[in-house]
Design a protein around this motif. Structure first.
Motif, short mmCIF file in Angstrom:
data_model
loop_
_atom_site.label_atom_id
_atom_site.label_comp_id
_atom_site.label_asym_id
_atom_site.label_seq_id
_atom_site.Cartn_x
_atom_site.Cartn_y
_atom_site.Cartn_z
N VAL A 37 0.86 -1.19 0.00
CA VAL A 37 0.00 0.00 0.00
C VAL A 37 0.89 1.23 0.00
O VAL A 37 1.73 1.41 0.89
CB VAL A 37 -0.92 0.01 1.23
CG1 VAL A 37 -1.76 1.28 1.25
CG2 VAL A 37 -1.81 -1.21 1.24
N VAL A 38 0.74 2.09 -1.03
CA VAL A 38 1.59 3.27 -1.12
C VAL A 38 0.77 4.56 -1.05
O VAL A 38 1.28 5.64 -1.33
CB VAL A 38 2.41 3.27 -2.44
CG1 VAL A 38 3.36 2.09 -2.48
CG2 VAL A 38 1.49 3.25 -3.65
N THR A 39 -0.51 4.42 -0.68
CA THR A 39 -1.42 5.56 -0.72
C THR A 39 -0.84 6.81 -0.07
O THR A 39 -1.00 7.91 -0.58
CB THR A 39 -2.74 5.20 -0.02
OG1 THR A 39 -3.11 3.89 -0.43
CG2 THR A 39 -3.83 6.19 -0.36
N ASN A 40 -0.16 6.65 1.05
CA ASN A 40 0.32 7.83 1.77
C ASN A 40 1.80 8.12 1.55
O ASN A 40 2.37 8.98 2.21
CB ASN A 40 0.02 7.69 3.26
CG ASN A 40 -1.48 7.67 3.50
OD1 ASN A 40 -2.21 8.52 2.97
ND2 ASN A 40 -1.94 6.69 4.24
N LEU A 41 2.41 7.40 0.60
CA LEU A 41 3.82 7.66 0.33
C LEU A 41 3.96 8.75 -0.72
O LEU A 41 3.15 8.85 -1.63
CB LEU A 41 4.50 6.38 -0.17
CG LEU A 41 4.55 5.21 0.81
CD1 LEU A 41 5.32 4.05 0.18
CD2 LEU A 41 5.21 5.63 2.11
N PRO A 42 5.01 9.59 -0.60
CA PRO A 42 5.25 10.60 -1.63
C PRO A 42 5.71 9.94 -2.92
O PRO A 42 6.14 8.78 -2.91
CB PRO A 42 6.35 11.46 -1.01
CG PRO A 42 7.04 10.57 -0.05
CD PRO A 42 6.00 9.64 0.48
N PRO A 43 5.63 10.68 -4.04
CA PRO A 43 5.99 10.07 -5.34
C PRO A 43 7.35 9.41 -5.33
O PRO A 43 7.53 8.34 -5.90
CB PRO A 43 5.98 11.27 -6.29
CG PRO A 43 5.18 12.33 -5.64
CD PRO A 43 5.20 12.07 -4.16
N ARG A 44 8.34 10.05 -4.67
CA ARG A 44 9.71 9.54 -4.75
C ARG A 44 9.87 8.17 -4.11
O ARG A 44 10.82 7.46 -4.39
CB ARG A 44 10.69 10.54 -4.14
CG ARG A 44 10.50 10.76 -2.65
CD ARG A 44 11.51 11.78 -2.13
NE ARG A 44 11.42 11.93 -0.69
CZ ARG A 44 10.51 12.65 -0.05
NH1 ARG A 44 9.59 13.31 -0.76
NH2 ARG A 44 10.50 12.75 1.26
N ALA A 45 8.91 7.81 -3.23
CA ALA A 45 9.03 6.52 -2.54
C ALA A 45 8.35 5.41 -3.32
O ALA A 45 8.31 4.27 -2.87
CB ALA A 45 8.42 6.64 -1.15
#
Ligand SMILES: Nc1ncnc2c1ncn2[C@@H]1O[C@H](COP(=O)(O)OP(=O)(O)O)[C@@H](O)[C@H]1O
Ligand SMILES: [Mg+2]
Lengths: 288, 340
Positions: free
Chosen positions: B67-75
């Motif tokens: 789940v990457v919903t709350n990760l910034p684009p770079r992550a």
């Protein structure tokens, strides 16, 4: 038939060029003449200058360095120059540090209010110092900067920041969002992306801010006159006019020398950046 | 290489209808997945949420099962190509391509190798010293792709990357882009409003309208078995004919209409169509005959190689094979099972 036609076009073109060069020469002379007059005046002896029948553009008596000597030895001109440079450098620094984030937030983060806020901030710049110096002198006294050159470092940003924020907003607006977002996709945080895209792309804009803040500081007069009275704290604009006009005696040659000595290096400096400015102003215009 | 998944993804801008209205989508590994829909249907917004440039109002984005919903684009280890290509105007082409590597703190020597490799794949070795403004549209597109490719991302997100090219360039760019994706085998989500691009390049197509997926399938499924009247009429030019009959809408493609006798040998039941021709367009390879069927507008398309009489103002007895007829509910527009 065709031959005479092209010949005619050639003549016309040459004529047009001639007119352009004539106009350019006229305006160049028009702009340069006061400087030439100033420079000649600097080296004139009093009797030469004040004899009304003398040609002001020629040396009717041998030129002299006495006026420059008077400027440097009889007034604290070098202190004025030092003060001016110090105040200008500090004001430029404060202005850049404040306007870059301000203009960025107003163009990128403040949404549809950004534009109106920017104009509102610009309007502050239009309030004349002749009105503002009265309340500001209270503030300057309260913080204990009366009669100090630091009073100008404190007060000048009140007009450089509004103007330069508005100026920089125009530059930031011309940078597409995509480029910043691309940098974020490519691996940077928002701050990292701004540092590597928005800032380098808007170098011409930031240079313009530097030049304007510098120029506004150089020719400011009212605040400098109101807040500083000792020779040790004066800038050129106030120092020279208060100390080389004694009663109704104008030390014209020394006054001209004071102006020319700072004007020439600055003119040369601006010239150095001219290409960058033009590149900056046409950046958005070249497409495809 | 990774799978992209969205779960109940919603984006609401202010009041009014949601720009993206609950999208569940999962790509296969290494797939070329196309998001197709009319302008303003929410494709870019969906792509930006996958990329992390737009926070979703609700729902989740998963990349490689995480789940990457709350990760910034770079992550997120993704690469995105914007419609504008968003090249850095103050850098040379080489530095543009090296930019994501610099961000990842890849050693200098390694950077140079990677840049040369990416430039080689896209055939732009000769442009490395130029500035973006000295490039043509097609060259800019390749630089943007090289920059996307260079750090070997999990996913490519492409937002209408061909829309800035002229029509001629676009056909060859389509070919190159698909070949390129096949070679690198990276999962790709490709946004377009152009059905030719979608049909030509996609492994699967998600047809989107008003923030919702109307149908997800291979180009063949989408074209031959549309799930509703929106999909049926959005794809194909001219689109599927829809004729109201017995409370349903009867759908058939213009190329499936033909004179009865021509279809009789085809094997299969025939459904008669009484076609009143009104106008004809000759397009070189084919003819379009506009007309009416049972009061509704319809189009028939014939290859120029067959000689079908279709004079404006006259009625003709055409037919369609029963298996080429689709039925839709007149009220909901959804496909109804069973023959006409
Ligand atoms: N930043 C935004 N603020 C408000 N509305 C937006 C914003 N971005 C997109 N929209 C709206 O969301 C809808 C979908 O837009 P978009 O995703 O750009 O569509 P597409 O890419 O399919 O053309 C449109 O109605 C658009 O006006
Ligand atoms: Mg879009």
């Amino acid at each position: 038939m065709a031959g005479t036609g092209t010949a005619l076009v050639g003549v016309k073109r040459a004529g047009a060029r001639g007119i352009i060069y004539a106009l350019a020469t006229f305006f160049a002379l028009f702009a340069a003449l006061p400087f030439a007059w100033m420079i000649i005046t600097v080296f004139k002896q009093n009797t030469d200058l004040y004899t009304r029948t003398n040609n002001p553009f020629l040396f009717n008596e041998p030129p002299t360095l006495g006026n420059i000597d008077l400027l440097v030895t009889q007034t604290k001109y070098l202190t004025f120059v030092g003060n001016t440079l110090l105040v200008a450098a500090a004001v430029v620094l404060i202005t850049v540090v404040a306007t870059v984030p301000a203009a960025y937030s107003l163009t990128r983060l403040a949404g549809r209010w950004g534009e109106s806020l920017g104009i509102g901030i610009f309007l502050v710049y239009l309030v004349p110092p002749t009105l503002l110096f009265i309340p500001l002198s209270r503030i300057v006294a309260d913080v204990g900067l009366n009669n100090s050159r630091w009073s100008m470092v404190l007060v000048y940003p009140t007009f450089t920041i509004p103007f330069c924020t508005w100026l920089l907003m125009g530059f930031f607006k011309s940078i597409p969002w995509d480029i910043e977002e691309q940098a974020m996709i490519d691996g940077y945080s928002r701050l990292g992306a701004i540092w590597r895209t928005v800032i380098p792309i808007s170098v011409p804009g930031i240079l313009t801010v530097v030049v304007f803040a510098f120029a506004l500081t150089l020719h400011e007069f009212v605040y400098a006159l109101a807040f500083v009275s000792s020779s040790a704290g004066k800038t050129i604009s106030v120092g020279v006019t208060t100390e080389l006009i004694r009663g109704d005696v104008f030390f014209w040659q020394a006054l001209m020398a004071a102006a020319v000595i700072v004007a020439i290096p600055i003119a040369l400096l601006y010239n150095l950046f001219l290409d960058r400015f033009i590149a900056g102003f046409t950046l958005g215009a070249v497409k495809g | 290489m990774a799978v992209v998944e969205t779960r109940g993804l919603v984006k609401q801008f202010g009041e009014g209808a949601a720009a993206v209205d609950g999208i569940d989508l999962a790509s296969a590994d290494g797939e070329f997945l196309v998001l197709l829909g009319p302008s303003g249907c929410g494709k870019t917004t969906l792509l930006r949420m996958i990329g992390g440039l737009e926070p979703p109002t609700a729902g989740d984005v998963l990349i490689g099962g995480r789940v990457v919903t709350n990760l910034p684009p770079r992550a997120r280890q993704i690469a995105m190509v914007f419609q504008s290509y968003a090249l850095y105007p103050h850098m040379s082409v080489a530095n543009n391509i090296a930019f994501p590597l610099k961000a990842a703190k890849v050693p200098k020597a390694e950077q140079e190798k990677k840049v040369a490799w990416a430039a080689g794949i896209l055939g732009i070795e000769g442009l490395l010293d130029r500035r973006p403004r000295q490039l043509s549209g097609g060259q800019r597109q390749r630089v943007a792709l090289a920059r996307a490719l260079v750090r070997e991302p999990n996913v490519f997100l492409l937002d209408e990357p061909l829309s800035n090219l002229d029509a001629q360039r676009r056909a060859s760019a389509r070919d190159e882009l698909q070949g390129f994706q096949r070679r690198v085998g990276t999962t790709t989500i490709y946004v377009t409003h152009d059905q030719v691009e979608a049909m030509g390049m996609g492994d699967r197509i998600a047809v989107i309208n008003q923030g919702r997926i109307r149908q997800l399938g291979t180009p063949r499924e989408i074209y031959d078995d549309p799930a509703d009247t929106f999909v049926a009429t959005f794809l194909g030019s001219p689109p599927m004919n829809l004729i109201p009959r017995n409370g349903h809408l009867l759908g058939f493609r213009p190329e499936h209409v033909a004179p009865r006798q021509m279809l009789e040998g085809a094997g299969g039941d025939l459904v008669p169509i009484h076609f009143l021709a009104t106008r004809e367009e000759y397009l070189g390879a084919e003819r379009l005959v506009y007309g009416e069927v049972e009061g509704a507008k319809a189009v028939a398309r014939f290859p120029s190689t067959v000689d079908v009489p279709a004079e404006p103002g006259r009625g003709y007895e055409f037919a369609v094979l029963a298996r080429d007829l689709k039925r839709f509910d007149a009220a909901t527009g959804l496909r109804v099972a069973g023959p006409a």
